[in-house]
Enzyme design. Structure first.
Site, PDB file in Angstrom:
ATOM      1  N   CYS A 161       0.795  -1.230   0.000  1.00 29.73           N
ATOM      2  CA  CYS A 161       0.000   0.000   0.000  1.00 29.73           C
ATOM      3  C   CYS A 161       0.829   1.281   0.000  1.00 29.73           C
ATOM      4  O   CYS A 161       0.278   2.376  -0.090  1.00 29.73           O
ATOM      5  CB  CYS A 161      -0.951  -0.002   1.186  1.00 29.73           C
ATOM      6  SG  CYS A 161      -2.048  -1.434   1.177  1.00 29.73           S
ATOM      7  N   HIS A 294      -2.328   9.060   5.011  1.00 27.44           N
ATOM      8  CA  HIS A 294      -2.616   7.699   4.549  1.00 27.44           C
ATOM      9  C   HIS A 294      -4.055   7.355   4.932  1.00 27.44           C
ATOM     10  O   HIS A 294      -4.797   6.833   4.116  1.00 27.44           O
ATOM     11  CB  HIS A 294      -1.624   6.715   5.159  1.00 27.44           C
ATOM     12  CG  HIS A 294      -1.768   5.315   4.656  1.00 27.44           C
ATOM     13  ND1 HIS A 294      -1.561   4.983   3.338  1.00 27.44           N
ATOM     14  CD2 HIS A 294      -2.107   4.162   5.301  1.00 27.44           C
ATOM     15  CE1 HIS A 294      -1.760   3.672   3.181  1.00 27.44           C
ATOM     16  NE2 HIS A 294      -2.087   3.159   4.357  1.00 27.44           N
ATOM     17  N   GLU A 305      -0.720   6.776  12.769  1.00 21.92           N
ATOM     18  CA  GLU A 305      -0.309   7.878  11.904  1.00 21.92           C
ATOM     19  C   GLU A 305      -0.408   9.198  12.664  1.00 21.92           C
ATOM     20  O   GLU A 305       0.477  10.054  12.560  1.00 21.92           O
ATOM     21  CB  GLU A 305      -1.170   7.943  10.640  1.00 21.92           C
ATOM     22  CG  GLU A 305      -0.721   9.047   9.682  1.00 21.92           C
ATOM     23  CD  GLU A 305      -1.420   9.022   8.333  1.00 21.92           C
ATOM     24  OE1 GLU A 305      -0.939   9.714   7.409  1.00 21.92           O
ATOM     25  OE2 GLU A 305      -2.443   8.324   8.202  1.00 21.92           O
ATOM     26  N   LYS A 326      -9.141   8.695   0.925  1.00 26.42           N
ATOM     27  CA  LYS A 326      -9.661   7.329   0.963  1.00 26.42           C
ATOM     28  C   LYS A 326     -11.095   7.294   1.470  1.00 26.42           C
ATOM     29  O   LYS A 326     -11.806   6.316   1.265  1.00 26.42           O
ATOM     30  CB  LYS A 326      -8.773   6.449   1.838  1.00 26.42           C
ATOM     31  CG  LYS A 326      -7.406   6.143   1.241  1.00 26.42           C
ATOM     32  CD  LYS A 326      -6.620   5.182   2.116  1.00 26.42           C
ATOM     33  CE  LYS A 326      -5.256   4.867   1.537  1.00 26.42           C
ATOM     34  NZ  LYS A 326      -4.311   5.986   1.612  1.00 26.42           N
ATOM     35  N   HIS A 331      -9.613   2.277  -0.384  1.00 24.50           N
ATOM     36  CA  HIS A 331      -8.169   2.038  -0.420  1.00 24.50           C
ATOM     37  C   HIS A 331      -7.823   1.335  -1.723  1.00 24.50           C
ATOM     38  O   HIS A 331      -8.135   0.162  -1.909  1.00 24.50           O
ATOM     39  CB  HIS A 331      -7.756   1.191   0.775  1.00 24.50           C
ATOM     40  CG  HIS A 331      -6.277   1.186   1.027  1.00 24.50           C
ATOM     41  ND1 HIS A 331      -5.342   1.392   0.029  1.00 24.50           N
ATOM     42  CD2 HIS A 331      -5.559   0.994   2.164  1.00 24.50           C
ATOM     43  CE1 HIS A 331      -4.140   1.331   0.543  1.00 24.50           C
ATOM     44  NE2 HIS A 331      -4.240   1.089   1.831  1.00 24.50           N
ATOM     45  N   PHE A 390       1.910  -2.963   4.780  1.00 23.18           N
ATOM     46  CA  PHE A 390       2.197  -4.124   5.614  1.00 23.18           C
ATOM     47  C   PHE A 390       3.703  -4.288   5.763  1.00 23.18           C
ATOM     48  O   PHE A 390       4.494  -3.907   4.900  1.00 23.18           O
ATOM     49  CB  PHE A 390       1.615  -5.389   4.990  1.00 23.18           C
ATOM     50  CG  PHE A 390       0.124  -5.536   5.154  1.00 23.18           C
ATOM     51  CD1 PHE A 390      -0.602  -4.688   5.974  1.00 23.18           C
ATOM     52  CD2 PHE A 390      -0.554  -6.545   4.490  1.00 23.18           C
ATOM     53  CE1 PHE A 390      -1.970  -4.835   6.131  1.00 23.18           C
ATOM     54  CE2 PHE A 390      -1.926  -6.704   4.635  1.00 23.18           C
ATOM     55  CZ  PHE A 390      -2.637  -5.848   5.455  1.00 23.18           C
TER      56      PHE A 390
END
Length: 406
Positions: A161, A294, A305, A326, A331, A390
């Site tokens: 991502c 994000h 975050e 998003k 996403h 990830f």
């Protein structure tokens, strides 16, 4: 001195619209692209909504024969790259060997394997989908290079991502080092049953809407899309009289290596990546006009975050407007940060900041200067855009107005 890197073309395909103007208009209007999934059977899932692209026909960008030989993720990448090329007003390349391609992805052309699997369990074991030979990840960037007839470096980056921002950073390195004069960078991911099932099993998906940084957020929304930017050596861009949207000022990488899927609880990697980006760009924290978060809408991601931002910016953070698009797109995996980079460039161009929709109840543990539900007019000079993945892989980029051009 390293070559300066500027953005001269944009291409985007998303659940809220295809093409830069359509995408930007819908983004500023706060429109959502989240609907019931139609690409595959979702009856066995408790969540049935996602972000699908409904207005995309690959044959508009590729001949029928070629379109059938590449899978959806590659189709989206090629189409976004062609849009970016057209937007940059490039009809041909002076030196094809000086034109590179770097595309990020999470799942790649996973749909090829899913289609082959479905065919086999439906008693068609000898039917091979035409695109099966284009499944390897390298074919994603190769398909774009072939379509553009670009003969410079070509790379697919699979850092999930955060891959779009990684690709932007890598492309800028090629230009700064002199390995290329122009690089088509970005990310692409077609919607995948495997990806949908993965996030469903993790319990990370919201049932209906995405609410980044809201106290009542319930998770992320799986989506698809592609975003491509034309990065160009400033001298080359000026020589050909290109329209320059913005300058890529710098980027920063980090890997907190905390957990295969969960972010570091104190936002360690986020802090390091953002700080590295500021150092690379030689930009002070006080110069940041806007933060493109994000912001997936999961409890853990938004909280960590926020902690990373709070530890880096301190009380200054309350003065910097922030949003997560998003909330509208879902996403888009490896395409997410590339599409967000397109949005950031357009924010600089139009001096408008897109909203975070579905935001109603601030979470006192998260950032609170969130642009709620409606876009705002604002002076935008320097933008920080974050992307997490990830494994703790994180990349932050800095974009700014072009200045000091002689």
């Amino acid at each position: 001195m390293a070559n300066r890197v500027v953005v001269t073309g944009l291409g985007v395909i998303s659940p809220i619209g295809t093409g830069v103007r359509n995408f930007w208009d819908k983004l500023c209007q706060g429109q959502s692209g989240i609907e019931e999934i139609t690409a595959f059977d979702v009856n066995e899932f408790t969540v049935t909504r996602g972000g699908e692209i409904k207005d995309f026909n690959p044959v508009e960008f590729l001949a029928n024969t070629h379109a059938n030989k590449i899978a959806r993720t590659s189709q989206l990448a090629v189409a976004a790259a062609q849009m970016a090329k057209d937007d940059a007003k490039l009809t041909s390349f002076t030196d094809k060997a000086r034109v590179g391609v770097c595309i990020g992805t999470t799942m790649g052309n996973q749909s090829v394997l899913e289609d082959d699997h479905d065919s086999r369990i439906n008693n068609n074991p000898n039917t091979v989908p035409p695109s099966i030979f284009a499944h390897p990840g390298s074919y994603l960037s190769a398909s774009v290079s072939k379509h553009l007839e670009a003969e410079g470096p070509s790379m697919t980056i699979p850092t999930a991502c955060a891959a779009g921002n990684y690709a932007i950073g890598q492309g800028s390195e090629w230009i700064q080092s002199g390995a290329a004069d122009m690089v088509f960078v970005g990310g692409s991911d077609g919607i995948s049953r495997s990806c949908f099932a993965l996030f469903h099993r993790l319990g990370a998906m919201a049932p209906d809407i995405c609410q980044p940084f809201d106290k009542n957020r319930k998770g992320m929304i799986v989506s698809e899309g592609a975003g491509v930017l034309v990065l160009e050596n400033l001298d080359t861009a000026l020589k050909r009289g290109a329209h320059i949207y913005a300058e890529l000022l710098g980027y920063g990488l980090a890997c907190d290596a905390h957990h295969p899927t969960a972010p570091h609880p104190e936002g360690l990697g986020a802090h390091i990546a953002m700080n590295n980006a500021l150092k690379d760009a030689k930009v002070e924290k006080e110069q940041i006009s806007y933060i493109s978060a994000h912001g997936t809408g999961t409890h853990a991601n938004d909280l960590t975050e926020s902690k990373g931002l709070q530890s880096l910016f301190g009380s200054l953070l309350d003065q910097i407007p922030t949003s997560s698009i998003k909330s509208m797109l879902g996403h888009t995996m490896g395409a997410a940060s590339a599409i967000e980079a397109v949005s950031c460039v357009l924010s600089i161009k139009h001096q408008i900041l897109p909203p975070t929709i579905n935001y109603s109840t601030p979470d006192p543990e998260c950032i609170t200067n969130v642009i709620p539900n409606k876009s705002i007019d604002r002076s935008v000079h320097t933008v920080l855009s974050n992307s997490f993945a990830f494994g703790g892989n994180i990349c932050s980029i800095l974009l700014g107005e072009i200045a000091n051009v002689e």
